[in-house]
Design an enzyme around this catalytic site. Structure first.
Site, mmCIF file in Angstrom:
data_model
loop_
_atom_site.group_PDB
_atom_site.id
_atom_site.type_symbol
_atom_site.label_atom_id
_atom_site.label_comp_id
_atom_site.label_asym_id
_atom_site.label_seq_id
_atom_site.Cartn_x
_atom_site.Cartn_y
_atom_site.Cartn_z
ATOM 1 N N HIS A 37 0.810 -1.237 -0.026
ATOM 2 C CA HIS A 37 0.153 -0.017 0.167
ATOM 3 C C HIS A 37 1.128 1.140 -0.122
ATOM 4 C CE1 HIS A 37 -3.819 2.292 0.777
ATOM 5 N NE2 HIS A 37 -3.022 2.900 1.315
ATOM 6 N N HIS A 39 1.506 5.267 -2.513
ATOM 7 C CA HIS A 39 0.887 6.092 -3.591
ATOM 8 C C HIS A 39 2.018 6.621 -4.393
ATOM 9 C CE1 HIS A 39 -2.888 5.575 -1.358
ATOM 10 N NE2 HIS A 39 -2.212 5.961 -0.171
ATOM 11 N N TYR A 55 -7.754 17.391 -1.039
ATOM 12 C CA TYR A 55 -6.511 18.172 -0.768
ATOM 13 C C TYR A 55 -5.600 18.023 -1.915
ATOM 14 C CZ TYR A 55 -5.054 13.007 -1.081
ATOM 15 O OH TYR A 55 -4.586 11.846 -1.387
ATOM 16 N N THR A 83 -6.794 9.366 -3.777
ATOM 17 C CA THR A 83 -8.113 10.373 -3.916
ATOM 18 C C THR A 83 -7.805 11.497 -4.638
ATOM 19 O OG1 THR A 83 -8.216 11.176 -1.893
ATOM 20 C CG2 THR A 83 -9.401 8.969 -2.141
ATOM 21 N N HIS A 187 -6.056 -0.391 5.933
ATOM 22 C CA HIS A 187 -5.816 0.116 7.271
ATOM 23 C C HIS A 187 -6.533 -0.308 8.397
ATOM 24 C CE1 HIS A 187 -3.593 2.589 4.688
ATOM 25 N NE2 HIS A 187 -4.319 3.370 4.225
ATOM 26 N N ASP A 263 2.270 2.868 3.189
ATOM 27 C CA ASP A 263 1.421 4.048 2.905
ATOM 28 C C ASP A 263 2.086 5.370 2.467
ATOM 29 O OD1 ASP A 263 -1.125 5.086 2.580
ATOM 30 O OD2 ASP A 263 -1.119 6.288 4.800
ATOM 31 N N ASN A 268 -2.210 13.601 4.201
ATOM 32 C CA ASN A 268 -2.946 13.952 5.358
ATOM 33 C C ASN A 268 -2.698 13.745 6.735
ATOM 34 O OD1 ASN A 268 -4.873 15.246 3.608
ATOM 35 N ND2 ASN A 268 -5.694 12.830 2.991
#
Ligand SMILES: O=C(O)c1cc(C(=O)O)oc(=O)c1
Length: 309
Positions: A37, A39, A55, A83, A187, A263, A268
């Site tokens: 996981h 990004h 964001y 996202t 998560h 992650d 955020n």
């Protein structure tokens, strides 16, 4: 690694950039470990952020992601559509096609996606779609649309990744349990770790996994879930101790259905940015034996994302 850039975009106020210069993990990852996981963000100048985003991040390129992979000792990545890119999967797909087969992906699609587009993403290495129910991240999509998408992508052997808050599981239960594919929870469904491990909220999550053998969980993001720390900074080898019992319970009860990921670049986070080397050092606290580590980091992600190998 080079430092984060921003392109022409202005980052969300208070945005924390990923940690520059992560330490070398003390925990040696098993050979062939998968960061399941993570990004990429942009870069915005090449792959603009989506107009509907909630964001605006710092850029986090594929080259920076793959440099981190090599530094930490991972062999492969699963790049999950963030996202801030909405349903425009170009940055994620670009990362996959430049990975020498070492990355698979999870996309976000709309109902209007064509079979040809799904096939093209499949050929690039996409193996799942992500449905997001975290209200601060996305606008609402009707469940019948999502079920229709799930039914279609099932034909490619893809799975569905779901992201939600623990308090919303009761309301989402019927929808989740109607999904026809393997379902991977991001998560751990965001447990409130200040509540008891044996309290109703986390027990419902365990029941969800127990009663539905198609449900897997990522036991990731202690830096996001922790309330009391300590933070994975300054060499801390016992970080995020309040998350350990939750993640360890999931790993020990469902050893064949768990995944782990950094992650990175940690969208955020408000409080601190973890040293990713120390995040890797968190793994043996939740998967204490070599056998559990092998399943969590190698056999499970390989079965889901590279079943042909
Ligand atoms: O909790 C988050 O803010 C978060 C956001 C995203 C995303 O924007 O895609 O992905 C994650 O895995 C976690």
């Amino acid at each position: 690694m080079s430092k984060p850039t921003t392109g022409d975009f202005t980052k969300t106020s208070g945005w924390l950039d990923w940690y520059d210069g992560p330490s070398q993990p003390r925990f040696q990852l098993p050979a062939g470990s998968v960061d399941a996981h993570c990004h990429v963000f942009g870069p915005g100048a090449e792959f603009p952020y989506a107009p509907e985003r909630k964001y605006t991040p710092c850029d986090a390129s594929k080259a920076q992601l793959y440099a981190l992979r090599d530094h930490l000792g991972f062999a492969r990545n699963v790049v999950v559509q963030a996202t801030c890119h909405g349903a425009d999967n170009r940055a994620m797909v670009d990362a996959l096609v430049h990975s020498n087969g070492k990355a698979r992906g999870v996309a976000t699609v709309k109902r209007s996606v064509s079979d040809a587009e799904i096939q093209a993403m499949h050929d690039a290495g996409v193996r799942g779609v992500r449905f997001n129910f975290v209200k601060r991240l996305v606008d609402f999509t009707p469940k019948d649309e999502l079920l229709e998408i799930a039914g279609r992508i099932a034909k490619w052997g893809w799975h569905v990744v779901i992201y939600f808050e623990a308090v919303d599981l009761p309301e989402l239960w019927d929808f989740f349990t109607a999904l026809p594919t393997t379902v991977v929870v991001d998560h751990m469904g965001r447990p409130d770790v200040s509540k008891p491990l044996d309290g109703p909220e986390f027990q419902l999550f365990l029941k969800f996994m127990r009663e539905h053998p198609n449900v897997w969980s990522k036991v990731s993001c202690p830096e996001r879930l922790s309330v009391s720390g300590p933070k994975a900074l300054n060499g801390e080898q016992n970080a995020y101790t309040d998350v350990i019992p939750f993640a360890k319970r999931v790993v020990e009860e469902f050893p064949d259905r768990v995944l782990w990921g950094t992650d990175w670049p940690h969208p955020n986070l408000k409080d601190h940015m973890p040293d990713d080397g120390l995040l890797v050092d968190f793994i043996p606290h939740i998967a204490p034996t070599a056998e559990l580590q092998q399943k969590l980091l190698v056999s499970n992600p390989m079965r889901l994302y590279w079943p042909e190998e």
